[in-house]
Design an enzyme around this catalytic site. Structure first.
Site, PDB file in Angstrom:
ATOM      1  N   GLU A 183       0.842  -1.204   0.000  1.00 28.70           N
ATOM      2  CA  GLU A 183       0.000   0.000   0.000  1.00 28.70           C
ATOM      3  C   GLU A 183       0.868   1.242   0.000  1.00 28.70           C
ATOM      4  OE1 GLU A 183      -2.713   0.337   3.236  1.00 28.70           O
ATOM      5  OE2 GLU A 183      -3.538  -1.682   3.009  1.00 28.70           O
ATOM      6  N   GLU A 185     -13.949   5.354  -0.330  1.00 28.57           N
ATOM      7  CA  GLU A 185     -14.871   4.448   0.358  1.00 28.57           C
ATOM      8  C   GLU A 185     -15.542   5.192   1.511  1.00 28.57           C
ATOM      9  OE1 GLU A 185     -12.846   0.448   0.882  1.00 28.57           O
ATOM     10  OE2 GLU A 185     -11.230   1.638  -0.013  1.00 28.57           O
ATOM     11  N   LYS A 195     -15.604   4.165   5.681  1.00 26.50           N
ATOM     12  CA  LYS A 195     -14.409   3.969   6.494  1.00 26.50           C
ATOM     13  C   LYS A 195     -14.449   4.881   7.716  1.00 26.50           C
ATOM     14  CE  LYS A 195     -11.051   2.155   3.281  1.00 26.50           C
ATOM     15  NZ  LYS A 195      -9.763   2.361   2.622  1.00 26.50           N
ATOM     16  N   GLU A 206      -9.190   9.212   5.500  1.00 27.97           N
ATOM     17  CA  GLU A 206      -9.416   7.782   5.315  1.00 27.97           C
ATOM     18  C   GLU A 206     -10.400   7.483   4.197  1.00 27.97           C
ATOM     19  OE1 GLU A 206      -8.245   4.982   6.323  1.00 27.97           O
ATOM     20  OE2 GLU A 206      -6.689   5.984   7.456  1.00 27.97           O
TER      21      GLU A 206
END
Length: 410
Positions: free
Chosen positions: A271, A325, A328, A334
């Site tokens: 990541e 997203e 999260k 985030e």
């Protein structure tokens, strides 16, 4: 399963645009680039549409954070290499060889080889997580899963490893001083022995963004954004020059492993990314910085770059993440690491059309022009630092070391 978007016309238009770019061969050389495909959202497109997007971008590597059967079925016969994940909560159960065999027979075997599963990530950032009991479960569960793969004659095709937070390092600056945290001394050799024996990689989640966010006045922005032609730093022990923090972090892991006698294990980046939006205290989390960081990652992948310590071994890297997203937890950042919005529009333009050029005129934060954006409405934030933990000790050490280095240059 996430609900499909109500309007897919924008996705179709975008796919057509990228298919045109792909036809020019702009992305075909980035063979070591992958993407993290998270699913913590209630408005994400169905797996079939995600696969269309990946194909249009000529991305042939993806990582998911579970073994979602709908994704595994949708990706069949697509030739997309897929890393699947064993959730942390299953580690205690999968230490049992019989349970591990049943898991592989249920979660992996029905889909392979039609779905090109290349690796099983056992847990995520276990060595730096809040639940320390999982540490003793990790290697035994990896061994059990590998044994199950072996019994089914799949071990030669599917590797077993685990992504690690950079906080596994006690020191990372300079890279040659890289070393693991003392509290991992008892378990790290066992883990590295498994990787060496099975020829599996050491995966690291590395985010230069966090170092910059916590000390923007001490860390040069061009250095963390991977912009070319910045002074960077020279490791005083190896005399190797680093023009970006990501490569320095990766080489610090290599040195840490070498100290334990496992310098031959490959390091890959599971990541890395940059948030396009953040809270007031999340310095540097901007649309422009995110575009520059990921654009530079893509450019370097096009050149199949290695790190200064391993220049001839291209660094396999998975960008975080494919989508913003919205479910999260944590700070705003985030939920805003995605290259794309859930409806398929770009969160920002990473400049894919410029990747075929060799001039690489990267843009730093001092530039007055912001990257073209198709959609600026995102709900971002990074799930607890992609590593789901607080600032790593290694980054603290890195910041201190870099500050000393900069003083010496004055």
């Amino acid at each position: 399963m996430a609900n499909p978007p109500t309007n897919t016309s924008s996705l179709h238009i975008l796919l057509g645009f990228f298919l045109a770019l792909s036809g020019l061969g702009l992305l075909q050389e980035a063979k070591s680039l992958g993407i993290n495909y998270g699913q913590v959202g209630n408005n994400l497109p169905p797996p079939e549409k995600v696969l269309e997007l990946l194909r249009s971008l000529k991305l042939s590597k993806a990582r998911i954070y579970d073994t979602n059967p709908e994704i595994l079925a949708a990706f069949a016969n697509s030739n997309v290499e897929l890393i699947v994940t064993v959730e942390n909560g299953l580690l205690a159960t999968l230490m049992d060889p019989n349970q591990a065999l049943q898991w592989v027979q249920t979660k992996i075997k029905p889909y392979y080889p039609a779905t090109k599963i290349t690796e099983i990530a056992v847990g995520n950032e276990v060595y730096t997580g809040d639940d320390t009991t999982l540490i003793s479960y990790l290697v035994p569960s990896m061994v059990s899963i590998h044994s199950a793969l072996s019994r089914l004659s799949l071990d030669q095709f599917i590797k077993v490893s685990t992504p690690n937070n950079l906080a596994v390092l006690q020191e990372s600056f300079p890279p040659s001083a890289g070393s693991f945290r003392p509290e991992l001394a008892a378990v790290m050799p066992q883990f590295l022995q498994f990787l060496a024996a099975t020829k599996a990689p050491f995966w690291i989640n590395a985010y230069p963004y966090f170092a910059y966010k916590d000390s923007p006045s001490k860390i040069p922005i061009d250095y963390v954004l991977l912009n070319p032609n910045n002074p960077g730093m020279v490791d005083p022990n190896t005399r190797l020059h680093y023009d970006n923090m990501l490569y320095a972090q990766v080489d610090a892991v290599v040195f840490a492993m070498a100290r334990l006698g496992f310098g031959g294990v490959e390091v890959r980046v599971s990541e890395t990314g940059w948030p396009s939006r953040g809270d007031v205290n999340e310095v540097g989390a901007t649309l422009q910085n995110a575009a520059v960081y990921n654009r530079n990652i893509l450019r370097r992948q096009m050149r199949s770059e290695g790190t200064p310590l391993r220049p001839n071994a291209r660094l396999e890297t998975y960008v975080f993440a494919l989508f913003n997203e919205d479910m999260k937890p944590g700070p705003t950042s985030e939920r805003n690491y995605g290259l794309f919005q859930p409806d398929g529009t770009m969160a920002y333009n990473v400049g894919l059309s410029a990747l075929s050029t060799t001039s690489s005129t990267s843009t730093s934060t001092s530039s007055s022009s912001s990257p073209a954006s198709i959609s600026l409405t995102s709900a971002a934030t990074k799930v607890k630092r992609r590593g789901y933990s607080s600032l790593p000790y290694s980054i603290v050490i890195y910041l201190l070391g870099f500050q000393v280095f900069m003083r010496r240059q004055c």
